[in-house]
Design a protein around this motif. Sequence first.
Motif, PDB file in Angstrom:
ATOM      1  N   GLU A 149       0.824  -1.200   0.000  1.00 34.07           N
ATOM      2  CA  GLU A 149       0.000   0.000   0.000  1.00 34.07           C
ATOM      3  C   GLU A 149       0.859   1.250   0.000  1.00 34.07           C
ATOM      4  O   GLU A 149       1.841   1.342   0.731  1.00 34.07           O
ATOM      5  CB  GLU A 149      -0.900   0.044   1.245  1.00 34.07           C
ATOM      6  CG  GLU A 149      -2.070  -0.912   1.230  1.00 34.07           C
ATOM      7  CD  GLU A 149      -2.985  -0.692   2.430  1.00 34.07           C
ATOM      8  OE1 GLU A 149      -2.891   0.393   3.053  1.00 34.07           O
ATOM      9  OE2 GLU A 149      -3.759  -1.585   2.752  1.00 34.07           O
ATOM     10  N   GLN A 150       0.467   2.219  -0.814  1.00 32.37           N
ATOM     11  CA  GLN A 150       1.067   3.558  -0.795  1.00 32.37           C
ATOM     12  C   GLN A 150      -0.062   4.522  -0.474  1.00 32.37           C
ATOM     13  O   GLN A 150      -1.046   4.617  -1.216  1.00 32.37           O
ATOM     14  CB  GLN A 150       1.686   3.904  -2.146  1.00 32.37           C
ATOM     15  CG  GLN A 150       2.297   5.293  -2.215  1.00 32.37           C
ATOM     16  CD  GLN A 150       3.621   5.380  -1.470  1.00 32.37           C
ATOM     17  OE1 GLN A 150       4.488   4.546  -1.670  1.00 32.37           O
ATOM     18  NE2 GLN A 150       3.773   6.384  -0.626  1.00 32.37           N
ATOM     19  N   THR A 151       0.054   5.243   0.645  1.00 32.52           N
ATOM     20  CA  THR A 151      -1.014   6.112   1.121  1.00 32.52           C
ATOM     21  C   THR A 151      -0.525   7.545   1.242  1.00 32.52           C
ATOM     22  O   THR A 151       0.579   7.789   1.730  1.00 32.52           O
ATOM     23  CB  THR A 151      -1.532   5.632   2.492  1.00 32.52           C
ATOM     24  OG1 THR A 151      -1.914   4.253   2.402  1.00 32.52           O
ATOM     25  CG2 THR A 151      -2.741   6.434   2.927  1.00 32.52           C
ATOM     26  N   ALA A 183     -16.009   7.615   6.693  1.00 28.53           N
ATOM     27  CA  ALA A 183     -17.398   7.179   6.571  1.00 28.53           C
ATOM     28  C   ALA A 183     -17.674   6.495   5.234  1.00 28.53           C
ATOM     29  O   ALA A 183     -18.634   5.739   5.106  1.00 28.53           O
ATOM     30  CB  ALA A 183     -18.330   8.379   6.734  1.00 28.53           C
ATOM     31  N   LEU A 184     -16.824   6.761   4.237  1.00 34.02           N
ATOM     32  CA  LEU A 184     -17.078   6.232   2.896  1.00 34.02           C
ATOM     33  C   LEU A 184     -15.759   6.066   2.161  1.00 34.02           C
ATOM     34  O   LEU A 184     -14.841   6.878   2.323  1.00 34.02           O
ATOM     35  CB  LEU A 184     -17.977   7.201   2.113  1.00 34.02           C
ATOM     36  CG  LEU A 184     -18.249   6.889   0.634  1.00 34.02           C
ATOM     37  CD1 LEU A 184     -19.115   5.636   0.506  1.00 34.02           C
ATOM     38  CD2 LEU A 184     -18.916   8.077  -0.044  1.00 34.02           C
ATOM     39  N   ALA A 185     -15.655   5.004   1.372  1.00 34.66           N
ATOM     40  CA  ALA A 185     -14.468   4.788   0.548  1.00 34.66           C
ATOM     41  C   ALA A 185     -14.904   4.412  -0.864  1.00 34.66           C
ATOM     42  O   ALA A 185     -15.754   3.541  -1.048  1.00 34.66           O
ATOM     43  CB  ALA A 185     -13.595   3.692   1.135  1.00 34.66           C
ATOM     44  N   GLN A 186     -14.342   5.111  -1.857  1.00 26.60           N
ATOM     45  CA  GLN A 186     -14.610   4.803  -3.262  1.00 26.60           C
ATOM     46  C   GLN A 186     -13.400   4.071  -3.828  1.00 26.60           C
ATOM     47  O   GLN A 186     -12.268   4.529  -3.662  1.00 26.60           O
ATOM     48  CB  GLN A 186     -14.872   6.080  -4.048  1.00 26.60           C
ATOM     49  CG  GLN A 186     -16.139   6.807  -3.633  1.00 26.60           C
ATOM     50  CD  GLN A 186     -16.369   8.067  -4.456  1.00 26.60           C
ATOM     51  OE1 GLN A 186     -15.468   8.538  -5.143  1.00 26.60           O
ATOM     52  NE2 GLN A 186     -17.558   8.614  -4.367  1.00 26.60           N
ATOM     53  N   LEU A 216     -10.133   6.173  -2.519  1.00 27.41           N
ATOM     54  CA  LEU A 216     -10.259   7.520  -1.979  1.00 27.41           C
ATOM     55  C   LEU A 216     -11.233   7.461  -0.805  1.00 27.41           C
ATOM     56  O   LEU A 216     -12.389   7.058  -0.974  1.00 27.41           O
ATOM     57  CB  LEU A 216     -10.764   8.483  -3.052  1.00 27.41           C
ATOM     58  CG  LEU A 216     -10.798   9.966  -2.696  1.00 27.41           C
ATOM     59  CD1 LEU A 216      -9.393  10.476  -2.373  1.00 27.41           C
ATOM     60  CD2 LEU A 216     -11.413  10.777  -3.823  1.00 27.41           C
ATOM     61  N   SER A 217     -10.757   7.835   0.391  1.00 26.59           N
ATOM     62  CA  SER A 217     -11.570   7.753   1.606  1.00 26.59           C
ATOM     63  C   SER A 217     -12.071   9.135   2.005  1.00 26.59           C
ATOM     64  O   SER A 217     -11.338  10.124   1.919  1.00 26.59           O
ATOM     65  CB  SER A 217     -10.758   7.146   2.753  1.00 26.59           C
ATOM     66  OG  SER A 217     -10.322   5.838   2.432  1.00 26.59           O
ATOM     67  N   HIS A 227      -5.762   9.200   0.054  1.00 26.33           N
ATOM     68  CA  HIS A 227      -5.695   8.536  -1.250  1.00 26.33           C
ATOM     69  C   HIS A 227      -4.714   7.378  -1.117  1.00 26.33           C
ATOM     70  O   HIS A 227      -3.580   7.555  -0.674  1.00 26.33           O
ATOM     71  CB  HIS A 227      -5.202   9.499  -2.332  1.00 26.33           C
ATOM     72  CG  HIS A 227      -5.092   8.854  -3.684  1.00 26.33           C
ATOM     73  ND1 HIS A 227      -3.926   8.248  -4.123  1.00 26.33           N
ATOM     74  CD2 HIS A 227      -5.993   8.691  -4.676  1.00 26.33           C
ATOM     75  CE1 HIS A 227      -4.125   7.757  -5.331  1.00 26.33           C
ATOM     76  NE2 HIS A 227      -5.358   8.015  -5.700  1.00 26.33           N
ATOM     77  N   ALA A 228      -5.158   6.177  -1.478  1.00 24.83           N
ATOM     78  CA  ALA A 228      -4.313   4.991  -1.326  1.00 24.83           C
ATOM     79  C   ALA A 228      -4.296   4.194  -2.620  1.00 24.83           C
ATOM     80  O   ALA A 228      -5.297   4.131  -3.353  1.00 24.83           O
ATOM     81  CB  ALA A 228      -4.814   4.115  -0.183  1.00 24.83           C
TER      82      ALA A 228
END
Length: 243
Positions: A149-151, A183-186, A216-217, A227-228
Motif C-alpha cells: 500500500e502507498q497512502t 465514513a465512505l471509501a470509493q 479515496l476515503s 488517497h491509497a
Amino acid sequence: MAHLVKDCASGGSEPRYLAIRSIIRNRIADGTYAAGTAIPSEHELSTEFDTTRLTVRNAIDGLVTQGLIRRVQGKGAYVSRVGQGQHAHATGFRAWVKADESAPSVRQLSKAKRAAGPWYADLFDIDEDDELYSIRRLNSIDGVPVSLEQTLIPVKFFPGIEDVDVSVFSLYETYAMCGRKVALAQEKLDVVALSTRDAGLLQVEPGSLALSLECLSFDEQGRPVEHAYALNTGRRSGYTYEY
C-alpha cells in the motif's frame, strides 16, 4: 506530582494505583500523552511516582479496560482514544482480516512528507505547497505477504499524524482519534503485472498479475482525507460485492 500521589495514598482517601490512573487519564485528556503514541514504560512511571511496577500496572489495567490504552507485546502501552463503538463504518486491512479470525500484520517500508502539487491539491482541496504524509506499507496475513500500500494523507487535516505508530494503530483508527472518522471509501479496481521489486516484497514471481486498488476515503462531512494505491496478490484476500 509524584508527591501528591504519595500524600493521597498515605491519607487513605484513594489507593495509590487509582491516583496514578487519574493522573495518566488527565495527561491523555490534555494531550501530554498524545493519541497513537506510547506512554512512558512501567519502570519510568514507577520511578516518577516512587512506587512499584505492579502498582503502575494496576493503574494502567483500568485504562486498558476503558479503551484509553492499548498494550502491544514487545512495544509497550499506547494511547488510544478509539473505544468500543467508535470505529468508522468503513474498515481498514486489520479490521477485516480479524473479522475472518486471521492474524494481520503491517510492516512500514517508508514514510516521508512531500508537497501536494497541483493534482493532489485539487483532490483534497488544499494548497499546492501544503504537505502530504506518504506511507508505504506491506500487509501480511498469518505471516504471508498479501498486499503493498502507498497512502497519501494531508498533514493539515491530521496534525501530529507522523508521530503515530502505524504498526500499532491502523490509519482508519488514527483518523478517528484525530476527529475525522472515515465514513465512505470509493474504490477503482484493475489488473497489473508486478515489477521485480514489488514481486520480491510480495514473495511471488516478477511479472505475476496482481489486483490494483485505488481508494479515496472520505470523512463524515464528505471531504477526501486519504488517497491509497494498493497491489494485492489475491492470496488470502479478495473482494465481494453485493447489489
